[in-house]
Design an enzyme around this catalytic site. Structure first.
Site, PDB file in Angstrom:
ATOM      1  N   GLY A  11       0.811  -1.201   0.000  1.00 28.18           N
ATOM      2  CA  GLY A  11       0.000   0.000   0.000  1.00 28.18           C
ATOM      3  C   GLY A  11       0.847   1.254   0.000  1.00 28.18           C
ATOM      4  O   GLY A  11       1.977   1.257   0.487  1.00 28.18           O
ATOM      5  N   THR A 125       5.243   2.310   5.751  1.00 27.51           N
ATOM      6  CA  THR A 125       3.923   1.747   6.020  1.00 27.51           C
ATOM      7  C   THR A 125       3.254   2.530   7.132  1.00 27.51           C
ATOM      8  O   THR A 125       3.904   2.873   8.130  1.00 27.51           O
ATOM      9  CB  THR A 125       3.997   0.258   6.418  1.00 27.51           C
ATOM     10  OG1 THR A 125       2.732  -0.172   6.935  1.00 27.51           O
ATOM     11  CG2 THR A 125       5.061  -0.007   7.476  1.00 27.51           C
ATOM     12  N   ILE A 126       1.967   2.798   6.975  1.00 24.27           N
ATOM     13  CA  ILE A 126       1.237   3.514   8.026  1.00 24.27           C
ATOM     14  C   ILE A 126       1.061   2.645   9.267  1.00 24.27           C
ATOM     15  O   ILE A 126       0.765   3.156  10.347  1.00 24.27           O
ATOM     16  CB  ILE A 126      -0.141   3.997   7.542  1.00 24.27           C
ATOM     17  CG1 ILE A 126      -1.072   2.816   7.220  1.00 24.27           C
ATOM     18  CG2 ILE A 126      -0.001   4.928   6.346  1.00 24.27           C
ATOM     19  CD1 ILE A 126      -2.512   3.207   6.966  1.00 24.27           C
ATOM     20  N   ASP A 127       1.270   1.337   9.134  1.00 21.18           N
ATOM     21  CA  ASP A 127       1.029   0.414  10.247  1.00 21.18           C
ATOM     22  C   ASP A 127       2.106   0.479  11.327  1.00 21.18           C
ATOM     23  O   ASP A 127       1.860   0.097  12.474  1.00 21.18           O
ATOM     24  CB  ASP A 127       0.917  -1.025   9.734  1.00 21.18           C
ATOM     25  CG  ASP A 127      -0.176  -1.188   8.691  1.00 21.18           C
ATOM     26  OD1 ASP A 127      -1.205  -0.487   8.798  1.00 21.18           O
ATOM     27  OD2 ASP A 127       0.000  -2.003   7.768  1.00 21.18           O
ATOM     28  N   GLN A 271      -6.345   7.345   5.814  1.00 17.74           N
ATOM     29  CA  GLN A 271      -5.098   7.248   6.569  1.00 17.74           C
ATOM     30  C   GLN A 271      -3.878   7.153   5.658  1.00 17.74           C
ATOM     31  O   GLN A 271      -2.761   7.461   6.078  1.00 17.74           O
ATOM     32  CB  GLN A 271      -5.148   6.023   7.489  1.00 17.74           C
ATOM     33  CG  GLN A 271      -6.249   6.100   8.520  1.00 17.74           C
ATOM     34  CD  GLN A 271      -6.642   4.725   9.041  1.00 17.74           C
ATOM     35  OE1 GLN A 271      -6.332   4.367  10.165  1.00 17.74           O
ATOM     36  NE2 GLN A 271      -7.330   3.941   8.226  1.00 17.74           N
TER      37      GLN A 271
END
Length: 338
Positions: A11, A125-127, A271
């Site tokens: 992503g 990564t936003i995670d 997000q």
């Protein structure tokens, strides 16, 4: 002259264009040529690549998304595509790949290393769930999005005396849910790191209403494992299979309160979007420069990470595939505000 191919695998996240900018600027200084690979590994398989120069990223610094596009495609799953990738890697005399990625690209990178295709990973990564780095590019911007959304939802929840269940990202870690929920004033947080007891949620909402706080914001992490008591609130298994965790939690709340209106908000791709924060841009520059320096020195098959304010290098190994969970003490901090 060394030549590197840069691509986003998985992503997208805010700050990727800033990485490209850093790679081009530092590459020009170090006599390293940058090849942009379009749409993840599909570009290497389908021969969709181009030499990048400063004009390709002019004005892109504040933009979200990614000028090269992205995909989760795994070329190792198809022998013919793997051969095409190897042929193009050789044809364009690429020294190494620079992967802007999270777990998806990391898994592929390890397999490609065994096939003789070297790479360097920049955590993006936003995670924020990569265990070799304190921070990943994109996380802080996504965290601000979660916080801003909760700030806004407070007003409508309070005005309408509603319970609003907000679903946030994170894959299987609660970095966005716990910290975003805490700084955004959430009244309850449901996350993979902590066992969810449904009766505690109901008691929390009831207590708030009893003392005149006639609204609640409940944050739910996107892949949290819900107890059967919650999942079985929807009897039809086909319908249940299509429902998000936030929707199931909202149904449970509605079943337990007659006069409380409960609604859901899924932040989803919001997000991943938007202008990267200042520190995400700084991380992009720092990692981009470090990647060029590593390739220049002949270092490959390493994952770059941030420890404190220093960039560190972790050689590829199976351990880097493990998930980074949030320290339970951080959740306990948030819990004091419930």
């Amino acid at each position: 002259m060394k030549r590197i191919g840069v691509l986003n695998v998985g992503g997208d996240c805010p700050g990727l264009n800033a990485v490209i900018r850093a790679l081009i600027v530092k590459g020009a200084h170090e006599d390293v040529e940058i090849v942009g690979v379009y749409d993840g590994f599909m570009g290497l398989v389908e021969d969709k690549m181009s030499i990048l120069a400063k004009e390709h990223v002019s004005g892109r610094l504040p933009e979200g998304g990614f000028v090269l596009g992205s995909s989760k495609y795994d070329p190792t799953a198809n022998p013919d595509d793997l051969k095409k990738l190897k042929d193009n890697f050789s044809k364009y005399q690429i020294t190494s790949l620079i992967l802007l990625t999270g777990h998806t690209g990391t898994n592929i990178a390890l397999k490609l290393a065994d096939e003789g295709i070297p790479s360097v990973i920049i955590p993006a990564t936003i995670d924020n769930d990569l265990n070799w780095t304190d921070l990943s590019i994109g996380y802080l911007t996504a965290l601000q999005t979660v916080s801003d959304a909760l700030d806004r939802l407070h007003s409508t929840a309070s005005a309408g005396h509603r319970v609003i269940v907000v679903e946030v990202g994170g894959d299987e870690s609660g970095w966005l849910a716990i910290i975003g929920g805490m700084v955004g004033g959430a009244d309850y947080i449901i996350t993979p790191e902590v066992e969810f007891v449904p009766t505690q949620l109901i008691d929390n909402i009831k207590r708030r209403y009893d003392i005149g706080r006639r609204f609640s914001l409940v944050v739910v992490e996107e892949k949290v494992k819900l107890p059967e008591e919650i999942k079985n609130i929807v009897k039809d298994p086909k319908i249940r299979s299509y429902m998000r965790p936030s929707e199931l939690v909202a149904e449970y709340i509605n079943e337990n309160f007659e006069n409380i209106e409960c609604r859901t908000v899924n932040l989803d791709y919001l997000q991943r979007a938007g202008t990267p924060t200042s520190f995400d841009r700084y991380l992009a520059f720092k990692f981009g420069f470090s990647a060029i320096e590593a390739v220049k020195k002949g270092k490959t098959n390493i994952a770059l990470g941030l420890k404190g304010f220093d960039v560190v290098e972790t050689p590829y190994n199976k351990e880097i595939l493990k998930n980074k969970e949030v320290d339970i003490e951080i959740y306990k901090m948030a819990e004091l505000f419930f």
